[in-house]
Design an enzyme around this catalytic site. Structure first.
Site, short mmCIF file in Angstrom:
data_model
loop_
_atom_site.label_atom_id
_atom_site.label_comp_id
_atom_site.label_asym_id
_atom_site.label_seq_id
_atom_site.Cartn_x
_atom_site.Cartn_y
_atom_site.Cartn_z
CE LYS A 199 -0.26 -0.26 5.04
NZ LYS A 199 -1.10 -0.67 6.20
NE ARG A 249 -6.71 0.57 11.52
CZ ARG A 249 -5.48 0.31 11.07
NH1 ARG A 249 -4.52 1.21 11.18
NH2 ARG A 249 -5.20 -0.84 10.52
CG HIS A 279 -3.84 -4.34 12.09
ND1 HIS A 279 -2.82 -4.91 11.37
CD2 HIS A 279 -3.47 -3.06 12.29
CE1 HIS A 279 -1.87 -4.01 11.17
NE2 HIS A 279 -2.24 -2.88 11.71
NE ARG A 323 -2.85 -7.91 8.03
CZ ARG A 323 -3.37 -8.43 9.13
NH1 ARG A 323 -3.95 -9.61 9.09
NH2 ARG A 323 -3.33 -7.77 10.26
CE1 TYR A 357 11.63 32.32 1.59
CE2 TYR A 357 11.85 29.93 1.59
CZ TYR A 357 11.56 31.11 0.92
OH TYR A 357 11.21 31.07 -0.39
CB CYS A 378 13.41 26.27 0.86
SG CYS A 378 14.57 27.37 1.68
CG ASP A 425 11.74 24.06 -4.96
OD1 ASP A 425 10.90 23.14 -4.96
OD2 ASP A 425 11.45 25.24 -5.23
C1 LIG Z 1 -0.30 -1.69 6.81
C2 LIG Z 1 -0.89 -2.93 7.32
C3 LIG Z 1 -0.06 -4.05 7.57
C4 LIG Z 1 1.44 -4.01 7.46
O1 LIG Z 1 2.00 -3.59 8.68
P1 LIG Z 1 3.60 -3.45 8.88
O2 LIG Z 1 3.74 -3.00 10.27
O3 LIG Z 1 4.05 -2.43 7.89
O4 LIG Z 1 4.19 -4.78 8.61
C5 LIG Z 1 -0.69 -5.22 7.95
N1 LIG Z 1 -2.03 -5.29 8.09
C6 LIG Z 1 -2.85 -4.23 7.88
C7 LIG Z 1 -4.32 -4.39 8.06
C8 LIG Z 1 -2.30 -3.02 7.50
O5 LIG Z 1 -3.11 -1.97 7.29
#
Ligand SMILES: *Cc1c(COP(=O)(O)O)cnc(C)c1O
Length: 372
Positions: free
Chosen positions: A36, A131, A159, A215, A258, A305, A307
């Site tokens: 992602k 969440r 998660h 994941r 700046y 800045c 750039d």
């Molecule tokens: C982003 C995400 C992950 C990956 O987590 P990491 O800490 O980057 O390994 C796994 N599961 C879900 C649902 C996520 O949104």
């Protein structure tokens, strides 16, 4: 064209090394590569291809458009979408053979209105993150409704909230809730093919063979998944390089950039670097950050800045010149500036640093002949 000699070097061999590290370590649990947010800034298409080449058979993204981009580039392994899309776009998920996440009754009912059957679904169970997702109590009915709709309930996941912290009780409680729910489904004759709970940090600490996927996001990019423990086997995938645009002498009392936040305490030599917050190099690094030139650390003086920014090169043995290499993240000579180091200066996490690098910075992909 690389006219300003500023680019990210993305080492795909290092990425594949990290993926293989997890594949071996977690076996028989498999790696779902999380790509992602443009693969955490590294480039989703190239990273996905490298993941598949390293044996990964499933990818995950947050949003529908991210998955469609991968499909349009010819990536045809299963892709799980973690997050929200307006139900009116459900037909796009079906058309592109994408796996969606169901997390509420309202969401499911609206999606069914647009795509009455045929979708492949993972249910996101809330075991403590608060969440997305139904509680364990609500989830059973939701699973029934998914099946009633004639969708394939291929997976159930949850998660972790604190897998990167030393405290373990909360995570273990999350796993227990999850397993109870899976047991309940089993008793009702519903067998779920894909069970996955862990992210990078979680997979290294709470891996059980019953979970058939983990994941893996942050650590696959060679970024440390926790501030509490260090994984030596990971190789950072991303380096950020640039070149000096200008070198000059300034006088004691001169101010730089700046707001005149830096006043030279003595005569100095300073160099300008053509990178700024327009590239995602945070303005928070003003008067704080460091870069490598000739293998030595040089401190940012004055404000970053849009750039460009200025660094102190007074202490370099050889006076630098226009075109000399500047390393913002990565190795030069004996020294190394890590993404973690920059995150600490900005009071944030490594994830945010690489995700923030904008599309103005070209990504160059390296494959070493002999992968590490
Ligand atoms: C982003 C995400 C992950 C990956 O987590 P990491 O800490 O980057 O390994 C796994 N599961 C879900 C649902 C996520 O949104």
């Amino acid at each position: 064209m690389l006219s300003r000699e500023t680019f990210l070097e993305i080492d795909l061999s290092a990425y594949q090394h990290n993926i293989r590290f997890f594949t071996k370590k977690l076996f028989p649990t498999k790696v779902m590569a999380v790509v992602k947010s443009n693969a955490y800034g590294h480039g989703a298409v190239e990273i996905s291809q490298a993941a598949i080449e390293a044996g990964v058979d499933m990818l995950a993204v947050a949003f529908l458009e991210e998955a469609i981009e991968l499909r349009s580039e010819g990536i045809n392994v299963p892709i799980l979408i973690f997050n929200y899309f307006n139900p009116r776009y459900a037909s796009e998920a079906l058309k592109n053979n994408l796996t969606i996440t169901i997390y509420s009754k309202q969401q499911l009912n609206e999606i069914i209105r647009y795509v009455p059957h045929g979708l492949k679904v993972h249910l996101n169970l809330d075991t403590g993150m608060r969440r997305l997702g139904p509680s364990v109590e609500e989830a059973y009915e939701l699973a029934e409704n998914i099946l009633k709709a004639g969708y394939e309930l291929e997976g159930v996941y949850t998660h972790f909230a604190v897998a990167d912290e030393t405290e373990e009780r909360f995570t273990i409680a999350q796993i227990t809730k999850y397993r109870h729910f899976i047991e309940k489904l089993k008793k009702a004759g519903v067998n779920i093919k894909m069970l996955h709970v862990a992210n990078s940090a979680g997979s290294l600490r709470f891996n059980y063979p019953v979970f058939n996927y983990a994941r893996i996001g942050v650590a696959s990019y060679g970024l440390q998944p926790s501030e509490e423990f260090l994984i030596d086997d990971l190789i950072p995938v991303l380096s950020w390089k640039s070149a000096i645009s200008y070198v000059k002498k300034i006088k004691k009392g001169d101010s730089i950039s700046y707001g005149r936040t830096f006043i030279a305490p003595r005569d100095m030599i300073v160099a300008t670097v053509p990178v700024g917050y327009g590239d995602g190099y945070s303005r928070g690094l003003s008067n704080k950050g460091e870069v490598l030139i000739s293998g030595k650390r040089c401190k940012i003086v004055g404000r970053v800045c849009m750039d460009q920014f200025v660094v102190d090169v007074s202490n370099l043995k050889q006076k630098p010149k226009m075109g000399d290499e500047v390393v913002l993240i990565g190795k030069q000579g004996e020294d190394h500036i890590t993404t973690e180091e920059i995150a600490r200066l900005l009071d944030t996490i490594n994830y945010e640093i690489t995700c923030a690098i904008t599309s103005r910075v070209p990504r160059i992909y390296l494959r070493r002949e002999n992968s590490p």
